[in-house]
Scaffold this active site. Structure first.
Site, PDB file in Angstrom:
ATOM      1  N   CYS A 121      13.782 134.155   2.326  1.00  0.00           N
ATOM      2  CA  CYS A 121      14.672 135.099   3.002  1.00  0.00           C
ATOM      3  C   CYS A 121      15.246 134.546   4.301  1.00  0.00           C
ATOM      4  O   CYS A 121      16.366 134.901   4.680  1.00  0.00           O
ATOM      5  CB  CYS A 121      13.958 136.427   3.241  1.00  0.00           C
ATOM      6  SG  CYS A 121      12.462 136.312   4.243  1.00  0.00           S
ATOM      7  N   LYS A 198       1.844 142.872  -0.760  1.00  0.00           N
ATOM      8  CA  LYS A 198       2.800 142.930   0.346  1.00  0.00           C
ATOM      9  C   LYS A 198       3.700 144.138   0.135  1.00  0.00           C
ATOM     10  O   LYS A 198       4.407 144.238  -0.869  1.00  0.00           O
ATOM     11  CB  LYS A 198       3.631 141.646   0.410  1.00  0.00           C
ATOM     12  CG  LYS A 198       4.635 141.615   1.559  1.00  0.00           C
ATOM     13  CD  LYS A 198       5.400 140.309   1.552  1.00  0.00           C
ATOM     14  CE  LYS A 198       6.432 140.247   2.668  1.00  0.00           C
ATOM     15  NZ  LYS A 198       7.200 138.979   2.640  1.00  0.00           N
ATOM     16  N   ARG A 208      11.854 140.530  11.627  1.00  0.00           N
ATOM     17  CA  ARG A 208      13.184 140.158  11.162  1.00  0.00           C
ATOM     18  C   ARG A 208      14.079 139.726  12.310  1.00  0.00           C
ATOM     19  O   ARG A 208      15.042 138.981  12.114  1.00  0.00           O
ATOM     20  CB  ARG A 208      13.782 141.299  10.334  1.00  0.00           C
ATOM     21  CG  ARG A 208      13.027 141.458   9.025  1.00  0.00           C
ATOM     22  CD  ARG A 208      13.390 142.677   8.226  1.00  0.00           C
ATOM     23  NE  ARG A 208      12.542 142.741   7.030  1.00  0.00           N
ATOM     24  CZ  ARG A 208      12.476 143.766   6.198  1.00  0.00           C
ATOM     25  NH1 ARG A 208      13.229 144.831   6.440  1.00  0.00           N
ATOM     26  NH2 ARG A 208      11.681 143.742   5.155  1.00  0.00           N
ATOM     27  N   ARG A 220      14.338 145.549   0.157  1.00  0.00           N
ATOM     28  CA  ARG A 220      13.434 144.698  -0.635  1.00  0.00           C
ATOM     29  C   ARG A 220      12.485 145.515  -1.509  1.00  0.00           C
ATOM     30  O   ARG A 220      11.453 145.015  -1.940  1.00  0.00           O
ATOM     31  CB  ARG A 220      12.651 143.773   0.310  1.00  0.00           C
ATOM     32  CG  ARG A 220      13.574 142.794   1.026  1.00  0.00           C
ATOM     33  CD  ARG A 220      12.867 141.884   1.991  1.00  0.00           C
ATOM     34  NE  ARG A 220      13.832 140.953   2.569  1.00  0.00           N
ATOM     35  CZ  ARG A 220      13.746 140.422   3.775  1.00  0.00           C
ATOM     36  NH1 ARG A 220      12.722 140.730   4.553  1.00  0.00           N
ATOM     37  NH2 ARG A 220      14.658 139.589   4.224  1.00  0.00           N
ATOM     38  N   GLU A 236      -1.864 143.703  -8.708  1.00  0.00           N
ATOM     39  CA  GLU A 236      -1.220 142.512  -8.158  1.00  0.00           C
ATOM     40  C   GLU A 236      -2.240 141.401  -7.860  1.00  0.00           C
ATOM     41  O   GLU A 236      -1.997 140.231  -8.162  1.00  0.00           O
ATOM     42  CB  GLU A 236      -0.446 142.862  -6.883  1.00  0.00           C
ATOM     43  CG  GLU A 236       0.824 143.662  -7.118  1.00  0.00           C
ATOM     44  CD  GLU A 236       1.987 142.796  -7.594  1.00  0.00           C
ATOM     45  OE1 GLU A 236       1.793 141.579  -7.806  1.00  0.00           O
ATOM     46  OE2 GLU A 236       3.085 143.354  -7.765  1.00  0.00           O
ATOM     47  N   LYS A 251      -0.615 142.836   3.440  1.00  0.00           N
ATOM     48  CA  LYS A 251       0.384 142.911   4.519  1.00  0.00           C
ATOM     49  C   LYS A 251       1.209 144.163   4.338  1.00  0.00           C
ATOM     50  O   LYS A 251       1.739 144.386   3.243  1.00  0.00           O
ATOM     51  CB  LYS A 251       1.279 141.671   4.472  1.00  0.00           C
ATOM     52  CG  LYS A 251       2.355 141.638   5.557  1.00  0.00           C
ATOM     53  CD  LYS A 251       3.228 140.405   5.409  1.00  0.00           C
ATOM     54  CE  LYS A 251       4.292 140.368   6.514  1.00  0.00           C
ATOM     55  NZ  LYS A 251       5.194 139.210   6.370  1.00  0.00           N
ATOM     56  N   SER A 277       4.380 142.346  12.859  1.00  0.00           N
ATOM     57  CA  SER A 277       5.160 142.403  14.095  1.00  0.00           C
ATOM     58  C   SER A 277       5.278 143.804  14.684  1.00  0.00           C
ATOM     59  O   SER A 277       5.180 143.980  15.900  1.00  0.00           O
ATOM     60  CB  SER A 277       6.553 141.836  13.828  1.00  0.00           C
ATOM     61  OG  SER A 277       7.216 142.589  12.813  1.00  0.00           O
TER      62      SER A 277
END
Length: 326
Positions: A121, A198, A208, A220, A236, A251, A277
């Site tokens: 990305c 995620k 970002r 996304r 997953e 995450k 973040s």
């Protein structure tokens, strides 16, 4: 029963509390994220993440030395290229920014583990994590063609000296594709830390800004997980383990400690939690306003991640935590 049983007896003295403490955070638990950019002597603070910087490679090396001296065993590298395109060339090119930063760090601090984020990305002109159907503005990534890009990226990062590959794009089959690419290139012993669970989270906003990776359109949610789903995370991780993952990541972390716990109970692989973040920025903003005691809140949070089952913690607080631990 009371008064025979008095749990407060074991809380009366600091040393006694320390002796019976069940969960311990150490420097060895920490991984510090770094953002590499082109140029020289560049240290540009991310406005939404006080204390976090975009750094040129020379500055990345300085940070890596400091991190190692603090007893932190690993960094994870993200890159912002000079130019972006639909083929994510900067991700897999031998002279890509992460590849160059990896080589520089390994030459300067050979015993520091360099984890590389294996995603696209930051390198695509549209900000999505792979190839898109021409004219499709929904953000739906073409899964199987993207696997080839991820494979090329992982091999280039391995050639540059990476110690751990960390694929984060949430493509179906991405661990298998990367494992095959690494093995075919002679990197059978290189471990994969998969972003196995995620989520499509609102907590990523400041990242970002740091990675300059916001989607130019769409979102996304066609490849990252729905925050409402827990059992899906177990599916997953089962798939990633079957495909050859050596470690697993959840995450974000703060709002997903139940997922960390469930993942840890479901596997005997090491589990990493990414203290993302937005979680960092909220603490920093409150601390800068004098509303909280930053050290106490951060250490309580780190301890909570460990208590929930995390073996490793990726966090922008890592250097501060290492100093506070002494």
């Amino acid at each position: 029963m009371f008064p025979t049983h008095r749990p407060r007896r074991l809380r009366q003295h600091p040393q006694l509390r320390r002796m019976v403490q069940e969960t311990l955070v150490t420097q060895a638990d920490l991984i510090y994220p770094l953002f590499a950019v082109p140029g020289d002597q560049v240290a540009k603070e991310v406005s939404s993440m006080p204390g976090v910087y975009q750094l040129s490679i020379d500055k990345i090396v300085e940070e890596a030395k400091e991190v190692y001296d603090l007893g932190i065993p690993a960094i994870i590298l993200f890159g912002i290229p000079d130019e972006k395109d639909t083929d994510a060339t900067g991700a897999w090119h031998d002279c890509g920014i992460v590849q160059k930063a990896t080589t520089a760090v390994k030459e300067a601090v050979p015993d520091l583990m360099v984890i590389v984020d294996t995603c696209l990305c930051e390198y695509t002109s549209h900000g999505h994590c792979g190839y898109l159907e021409v004219g499709d503005l929904s953000g739906r990534v073409l899964n199987d063609p993207t696997l080839e890009l991820l494979k090329k990226t992982a091999v280039a990062q391995a050639n540059a000296g990476a110690d751990i590959i960390a694929p984060s794009g949430m493509m179906d089959g991405f661990v298998q594709a990367i494992r095959a690419g690494l093995d075919e290139s002679g990197f059978e012993d290189l471990p994969i830390l998969s972003y196995a669970a995620k989520y499509a989270s609102a907590y990523y906003g400041p990242f970002r800004d740091a990675a300059e990776s916001a989607p130019q359109f769409g979102d996304r949610r066609t490849y990252q997980m729905d925050p409402a789903n827990g059992t899906e995370a177990l599916k997953e991780i089962e798939l990633d383990i079957a495909e050859g993952a050596d470690m697993l990541m959840v995450k974000p972390a703060l709002a997903y400690m139940d997922i960390i716990w469930r993942v840890k109970q479901a596997t005997n692989l090491p589990v990493a939690a990414y203290n993302v973040s937005g979680e960092y920025a909220m603490v920093k903003a409150a601390a800068l306003n004098g509303w909280i005691d930053e050290q106490k809140v951060v250490m309580e949070t780190m301890t909570s991640f460990k208590r929930s089952g995390a073996d490793l913690i990726l966090t922008y607080h890592a250097k501060d935590v290492a100093r506070w631990l002494g």
